[in-house]
Design a protein around this motif. Structure first.
Motif, PDB file in Angstrom:
ATOM      1  N   ASP A 293      10.647 -26.151 -26.929  1.00 42.15           N
ATOM      2  CA  ASP A 293      10.208 -25.228 -27.934  1.00 42.15           C
ATOM      3  C   ASP A 293       9.749 -24.037 -27.073  1.00 42.15           C
ATOM      4  OD1 ASP A 293      10.116 -23.832 -30.053  1.00 42.15           O
ATOM      5  OD2 ASP A 293       8.883 -25.312 -31.252  1.00 42.15           O
ATOM      6  N   PHE A 294       9.484 -22.745 -27.579  1.00 42.14           N
ATOM      7  CA  PHE A 294       8.848 -21.719 -27.167  1.00 42.14           C
ATOM      8  C   PHE A 294       8.157 -21.004 -27.822  1.00 42.14           C
ATOM      9  CE2 PHE A 294      12.897 -20.203 -28.411  1.00 42.14           C
ATOM     10  CZ  PHE A 294      12.659 -18.788 -28.637  1.00 42.14           C
ATOM     11  N   ILE A 295       7.279 -20.085 -27.522  1.00 42.46           N
ATOM     12  CA  ILE A 295       6.810 -18.726 -28.194  1.00 42.46           C
ATOM     13  C   ILE A 295       7.307 -17.437 -27.428  1.00 42.46           C
ATOM     14  CG2 ILE A 295       4.765 -17.572 -28.875  1.00 42.46           C
ATOM     15  CD1 ILE A 295       3.670 -20.376 -29.246  1.00 42.46           C
ATOM     16  N   ASN A 296       7.627 -16.585 -27.995  1.00 41.88           N
ATOM     17  CA  ASN A 296       7.922 -15.248 -27.080  1.00 41.88           C
ATOM     18  C   ASN A 296       7.825 -13.941 -28.242  1.00 41.88           C
ATOM     19  OD1 ASN A 296       9.660 -13.196 -25.912  1.00 41.88           O
ATOM     20  ND2 ASN A 296       9.799 -14.711 -24.080  1.00 41.88           N
ATOM     21  N   GLY A 297       7.189 -13.176 -27.914  1.00 41.84           N
ATOM     22  CA  GLY A 297       7.024 -12.058 -28.801  1.00 41.84           C
ATOM     23  C   GLY A 297       5.536 -11.336 -28.898  1.00 41.84           C
ATOM     24  N   PHE A 298       5.533 -10.427 -29.951  1.00 40.71           N
ATOM     25  CA  PHE A 298       4.342  -9.892 -30.375  1.00 40.71           C
ATOM     26  C   PHE A 298       3.836 -10.688 -31.554  1.00 40.71           C
ATOM     27  CE2 PHE A 298       7.452  -6.675 -28.982  1.00 40.71           C
ATOM     28  CZ  PHE A 298       6.883  -6.458 -27.982  1.00 40.71           C
ATOM     29  N   ILE A 299       2.896 -11.413 -31.069  1.00 43.13           N
ATOM     30  CA  ILE A 299       2.079 -12.625 -32.025  1.00 43.13           C
ATOM     31  C   ILE A 299       0.705 -12.382 -32.436  1.00 43.13           C
ATOM     32  CG2 ILE A 299       2.015 -14.842 -32.326  1.00 43.13           C
ATOM     33  CD1 ILE A 299       4.968 -14.195 -31.636  1.00 43.13           C
ATOM     34  N   GLU A 300      -0.244 -12.748 -31.598  1.00 46.22           N
ATOM     35  CA  GLU A 300      -1.403 -12.594 -31.955  1.00 46.22           C
ATOM     36  C   GLU A 300      -2.252 -11.102 -32.121  1.00 46.22           C
ATOM     37  OE1 GLU A 300      -2.752 -15.282 -33.488  1.00 46.22           O
ATOM     38  OE2 GLU A 300      -1.648 -16.978 -32.485  1.00 46.22           O
ATOM     39  N   VAL A 301      -3.143 -10.893 -32.886  1.00 49.41           N
ATOM     40  CA  VAL A 301      -3.752  -9.435 -33.227  1.00 49.41           C
ATOM     41  C   VAL A 301      -5.027  -9.393 -32.878  1.00 49.41           C
ATOM     42  CG1 VAL A 301      -1.944  -9.164 -35.223  1.00 49.41           C
ATOM     43  CG2 VAL A 301      -4.135 -10.138 -35.706  1.00 49.41           C
ATOM     44  N   TYR A 302      -5.400 -10.371 -31.907  1.00 48.93           N
ATOM     45  CA  TYR A 302      -7.037 -10.347 -31.563  1.00 48.93           C
ATOM     46  C   TYR A 302      -7.229  -9.243 -30.675  1.00 48.93           C
ATOM     47  CZ  TYR A 302      -6.826 -15.386 -32.740  1.00 48.93           C
ATOM     48  OH  TYR A 302      -6.836 -16.365 -33.444  1.00 48.93           O
ATOM     49  N   GLY A 303      -6.104  -8.607 -30.028  1.00 49.47           N
ATOM     50  CA  GLY A 303      -6.459  -7.377 -29.110  1.00 49.47           C
ATOM     51  C   GLY A 303      -6.434  -6.168 -30.010  1.00 49.47           C
ATOM     52  N   ASP A 304      -6.340  -6.129 -31.005  1.00 49.38           N
ATOM     53  CA  ASP A 304      -6.369  -4.861 -32.122  1.00 49.38           C
ATOM     54  C   ASP A 304      -7.673  -4.870 -32.878  1.00 49.38           C
ATOM     55  OD1 ASP A 304      -6.084  -2.919 -33.706  1.00 49.38           O
ATOM     56  OD2 ASP A 304      -4.313  -3.444 -34.810  1.00 49.38           O
ATOM     57  N   PRO A 305      -8.466  -3.924 -32.696  1.00 45.52           N
ATOM     58  CA  PRO A 305      -9.751  -3.941 -33.503  1.00 45.52           C
ATOM     59  C   PRO A 305      -9.445  -3.903 -34.878  1.00 45.52           C
ATOM     60  CG  PRO A 305      -9.413  -1.788 -32.312  1.00 45.52           C
ATOM     61  CD  PRO A 305      -8.513  -2.606 -31.603  1.00 45.52           C
ATOM     62  N   LEU A 306      -8.409  -3.526 -35.420  1.00 40.86           N
ATOM     63  CA  LEU A 306      -7.997  -3.682 -37.036  1.00 40.86           C
ATOM     64  C   LEU A 306      -7.173  -4.774 -37.072  1.00 40.86           C
ATOM     65  CD1 LEU A 306      -6.953   0.100 -37.514  1.00 40.86           C
ATOM     66  CD2 LEU A 306      -9.319  -1.092 -37.219  1.00 40.86           C
ATOM     67  N   GLY A 307      -6.912  -5.706 -36.357  1.00 38.21           N
ATOM     68  CA  GLY A 307      -6.149  -6.788 -36.604  1.00 38.21           C
ATOM     69  C   GLY A 307      -4.725  -6.706 -36.937  1.00 38.21           C
ATOM     70  N   ILE A 308      -3.818  -5.677 -36.569  1.00 38.74           N
ATOM     71  CA  ILE A 308      -2.797  -5.437 -36.936  1.00 38.74           C
ATOM     72  C   ILE A 308      -1.679  -5.812 -35.799  1.00 38.74           C
ATOM     73  CG2 ILE A 308      -1.337  -3.383 -37.942  1.00 38.74           C
ATOM     74  CD1 ILE A 308      -3.677  -2.337 -39.125  1.00 38.74           C
ATOM     75  N   LYS A 309      -1.889  -5.022 -34.628  1.00 42.15           N
ATOM     76  CA  LYS A 309      -0.833  -5.140 -33.499  1.00 42.15           C
ATOM     77  C   LYS A 309      -0.869  -6.264 -32.938  1.00 42.15           C
ATOM     78  CE  LYS A 309      -0.303  -0.674 -34.565  1.00 42.15           C
ATOM     79  NZ  LYS A 309       0.922  -0.178 -35.056  1.00 42.15           N
ATOM     80  N   GLY A 310       0.503  -6.847 -32.643  1.00 42.47           N
ATOM     81  CA  GLY A 310       0.603  -8.113 -31.945  1.00 42.47           C
ATOM     82  C   GLY A 310       0.688  -7.657 -30.371  1.00 42.47           C
ATOM     83  N   THR A 311      -0.323  -8.644 -29.642  1.00 47.29           N
ATOM     84  CA  THR A 311      -0.180  -8.552 -28.259  1.00 47.29           C
ATOM     85  C   THR A 311       0.951  -9.663 -27.841  1.00 47.29           C
ATOM     86  OG1 THR A 311      -2.461  -8.072 -27.919  1.00 47.29           O
ATOM     87  CG2 THR A 311      -1.285  -8.838 -25.981  1.00 47.29           C
ATOM     88  N   TRP A 312       1.686  -8.963 -26.540  1.00 50.68           N
ATOM     89  CA  TRP A 312       3.073  -9.646 -26.198  1.00 50.68           C
ATOM     90  C   TRP A 312       2.497 -11.073 -25.333  1.00 50.68           C
ATOM     91  CZ3 TRP A 312       5.551 -12.223 -22.218  1.00 50.68           C
ATOM     92  CH2 TRP A 312       6.757 -12.448 -22.413  1.00 50.68           C
ATOM     93  N   GLU A 313       2.975 -12.240 -26.015  1.00 55.05           N
ATOM     94  CA  GLU A 313       2.862 -13.548 -25.357  1.00 55.05           C
ATOM     95  C   GLU A 313       3.882 -14.439 -25.183  1.00 55.05           C
ATOM     96  OE1 GLU A 313       1.035 -16.795 -28.082  1.00 55.05           O
ATOM     97  OE2 GLU A 313      -0.177 -14.637 -28.426  1.00 55.05           O
ATOM     98  N   SER A 314       3.805 -15.178 -24.470  1.00 55.70           N
ATOM     99  CA  SER A 314       4.949 -16.379 -24.185  1.00 55.70           C
ATOM    100  C   SER A 314       4.455 -17.673 -24.012  1.00 55.70           C
ATOM    101  CB  SER A 314       6.064 -15.849 -23.399  1.00 55.70           C
ATOM    102  OG  SER A 314       7.211 -16.677 -23.762  1.00 55.70           O
ATOM    103  N   LEU A 315       4.999 -18.741 -24.238  1.00 51.38           N
ATOM    104  CA  LEU A 315       4.655 -19.982 -23.985  1.00 51.38           C
ATOM    105  C   LEU A 315       5.886 -20.869 -24.084  1.00 51.38           C
ATOM    106  CD1 LEU A 315       2.841 -22.659 -23.191  1.00 51.38           C
ATOM    107  CD2 LEU A 315       2.458 -22.860 -25.679  1.00 51.38           C
TER     108      LEU A 315
END
Length: 650
Positions: free
Chosen positions: A282-304
């Motif tokens: 399985d895998f994760i690939n994309g703009f996912i978690e929003v911790y990097g946005d102070p408004l909690g909207i934008k997804g930071t790119w990540e993959s696993l």
């Protein structure tokens, strides 16, 4: 390096220790499964520059500049300025930018401007990150203030109440507009409420040009086109070795999403992804978690990239198969319970490759997708990463931490005996069930809690795990060996939230990161309301946590979970702000100084991250891949420089 001489510990610098993780059982995968892991791993590495650029718009240029200085330097490598530059560069690599990966404060450059300028002037212009028709002087005038002036872009993510969180955050998600303008823009998009509303803004940068506010989408022929094209190229290769039809459809949906930027396709991809539970890979690939946005909207790119740990997954399967029981017996208002829990799947996995926001520092557990309506209708998929946890545990053995901070021998023995199993179980409960539990009331905006949303959500999941780890159900299911085992988790959690996580805070700073705020919120709230069941005592001039009554703690966790779930379900922003601001942020400077002093004597790095293994194809005479071999010997510096060279697409 073979299995027998595998070493978990590796390099240290600043407040970081680098570890290695072992791909347990990788050799038992089939040829096609290994190929799938390899292709997905290449896709995982192709997005590195995206994450770095998202964290701050100057990051890539500074990284490229310092890499050129580092590789071209011909002087004494024991020179004080050079050593300081080397540490700065290593920290930049680790954090995917010039701000701390956890605390978000900007790094201090301990090398001089004169030294950097002198070395830049020795480098051929062709090896410097110059824009077209830009001079070296122009480049330095732009980048030097960012590197050396502590008042410029001082926080990657600022969450200080009362400040404009967009204007005061260095992250590269917004340009030329204020927090109010950004909030109004997305409020307008949500004006026509829908039960299946897409995650507006997740995959775009919001900019204001000539007075007009617009989104610039991260997709093919959009922003980040080049690395996305390379991600797609490797995803397309993986289609030929997909394990089943649904897995192939998952990858095809992700490719289509990257091509179009259409968030409705992302939702379709997410539903297919969480439904695919038969493949071992399985895998994760994309703009996912929003911790990097102070408004909690934008997804930071990540993959696993991952493969299932079959034996350990028996534990999470047991938990997820009882999801309805946990939901029905949760100590929350009936209005917030799910009548029918759907699609809860949970696996223990081995990480095969980390990328983007998950590299070099990574989570030990993940629960996705994040869209509340998908969770409600289709469920969620959870993972606990066994080989990452294994590496953490191996590196912590015998480091003296428990001897220094645990109050007495009885508690110390309890933690030694049950600490690891309880940590794993709490992570499972947090990820498998906690994040997927409960529901929003009809019409509640998923983003109603704004900058406090991430802290409240993490607190909700942690409290779910803390409440249930002391339940007799854990004994009934065979998940804990003893009725008192849960006490190890209660003690270490409160010790961390009240005291020892302060080792990660720079003196004078407050708590910024959502997970740290969550732990402080829970621990301090429980301490305040425990009526002496939890104490901070002093022995020999040192502060310790002392728990007088563990039963009271469980009742308090239940009470707080009830309130945190209400805040989430009702979208009560005022209550979220009040409880986070009161309990989760401030630092007692006297206690902080004491904890830092005691911790420094142990010579332990407060943060840890990982060097990826190298996956290499073995080809036959026809050039066809016959096998994938794993090598663990690449150094941190070589890996980072190689990644910049081979995957530097921006």
């Amino acid at each position: 390096m073979n299995q027998l001489d595998f070493c978990y510990s590796d390099e240290r610098f600043a407040d970081i220790q680098l570890l290695r993780y072992r791909l347990n059982g990788f050799e038992k995968l089939s040829k096609n499964q290994k190929l799938l892991v390899y292709y997905l791993s290449e896709a995982a590495l192709c997005g590195r520059d995206i994450t770095t650029d998202q964290n701050c718009k100057y990051n890539l240029r500074i990284r490229k500049l310092l890499e050129s200085v580092y590789t071209e330097y011909s002087g004494n490598r024991e020179n004080e300025d050079f050593l300081a530059l080397e540490i700065y560069l290593k920290r930049l690599w680790f954090s995917n930018g010039i701000h701390h990966h956890y605390g978000c404060e900007k790094f201090t450059a301990h090398f001089s401007e004169d030294f950097l300028l002198s070395e830049i002037n020795k480098i051929p212009v062709s090896k410097l990150p110059l824009f077209e028709e830009e001079t070296v002087s122009d480049m330095c005038n732009e980048l030097f203030p960012v590197i050396f002036d502590p008042s410029i872009l001082k926080k990657r993510v600022n969450k200080t109440d009362g400040e404009d969180l967009v204007l005061t955050s260095a992250c590269n998600f917004y340009e030329n507009l204020s927090q109010q303008e950004a909030e109004d823009f997305y409020a307008q998009k949500k004006k026509h409420k829908s039960d299946r509303m897409p995650s507006f803004g997740l995959n775009s940068k919001l900019v204001k040009e000539n007075g007009e506010i617009k989104e610039v989408t991260w997709k093919v022929d959009g922003l980040y086109d080049k690395p996305i094209q390379h991600i797609i190229r490797w995803l397309e290769k993986s289609l030929s070795v997909a394990e089943n039809t649904l897995q192939r459809e998952v990858i095809e949906s992700l490719i289509e999403y990257y091509k179009t930027g259409d968030l409705s396709i992302f939702d379709d991809y997410s539903i297919k992804w969480l439904s695919e539970v038969d493949g071992q890979i399985d895998f994760i690939n994309g703009f996912i978690e929003v911790y990097g946005d102070p408004l909690g909207i934008k997804g930071t790119w990540e993959s696993l990239v991952e493969y299932r740990d079959v034996e350990a997954t028996k534990r999470t399967k047991l938990i997820s198969s009882n999801a309805q029981w946990f939901e029905d017996n949760s100590p929350i208002d009936n209005r917030f319970r799910k009548a029918v829990v759907k699609g809860v799947s949970a696996n223990v996995i081995c990480a095969a490759m980390l990328g983007g926001e998950e590299y070099p520092s990574t989570a030990i557990g993940i629960n996705l997708p994040n869209a509340d309506w998908i969770r409600a209708e289709y469920g969620s998929k959870s993972i606990t990463i066994s080989n990452i946890t294994e590496a953490y545990n191996k590196s912590a053995k015998g480091n003296g931490f428990l001897d220094e901070f645990v109050v007495d021998d009885e508690t110390h023995s309890l933690i030694e005996e049950y600490g690891d199993v309880c940590d794993n179980l709490h992570t499972d409960l947090h990820e498998c069930l906690g994040h997927g539990s409960g529901q929003l009331l009809p019409g509640v905006d998923p983003d109603a809690l704004k900058s406090y949303g991430s802290t409240i959500e993490e607190a909700r999941a942690d409290l779910f795990g803390l409440y249930y780890i002391a339940d007799n159900k854990m004994l009934e299911l065979g998940l804990l060996p003893d009725k008192n085992a849960y006490k190890a988790q209660y003690y270490t959690y409160l010790m961390n939230g009240l005291m020892t996580q302060l080792t990660r805070i720079t003196p004078g700073n407050q708590i910024e990161e959502a997970h740290m705020r969550n732990r402080a919120l829970i621990s301090r709230w429980v301490y305040k309301h425990s009526c002496g069941a939890v104490k901070l005592i002093h022995k020999d001039g040192k502060t310790y946590v002392k728990i007088e009554n563990y039963n009271i703690l469980r009742d308090l966790f239940a009470k707080l979970l009830m309130e945190i779930q209400r805040i989430k379900s009702e979208g009560d922003f005022t209550a979220a702000r009040s409880i986070v601001e009161e309990y989760a942020i401030t630092v007692d400077p006297q206690l902080h100084e004491e904890i830092l002093h005691r911790y420094s004597n142990l010579n332990i790095a407060p943060y840890k991250g990982f060097i990826n293994p190298v996956l290499s194809p073995v080809r036959n005479e026809k050039g066809e891949i016959e096998d994938i071999v794993v090598d663990y010997t690449e150094s941190y510096v070589n890996q980072m420089l190689r990644y910049s060279s081979e995957y530097g697409y921006l």
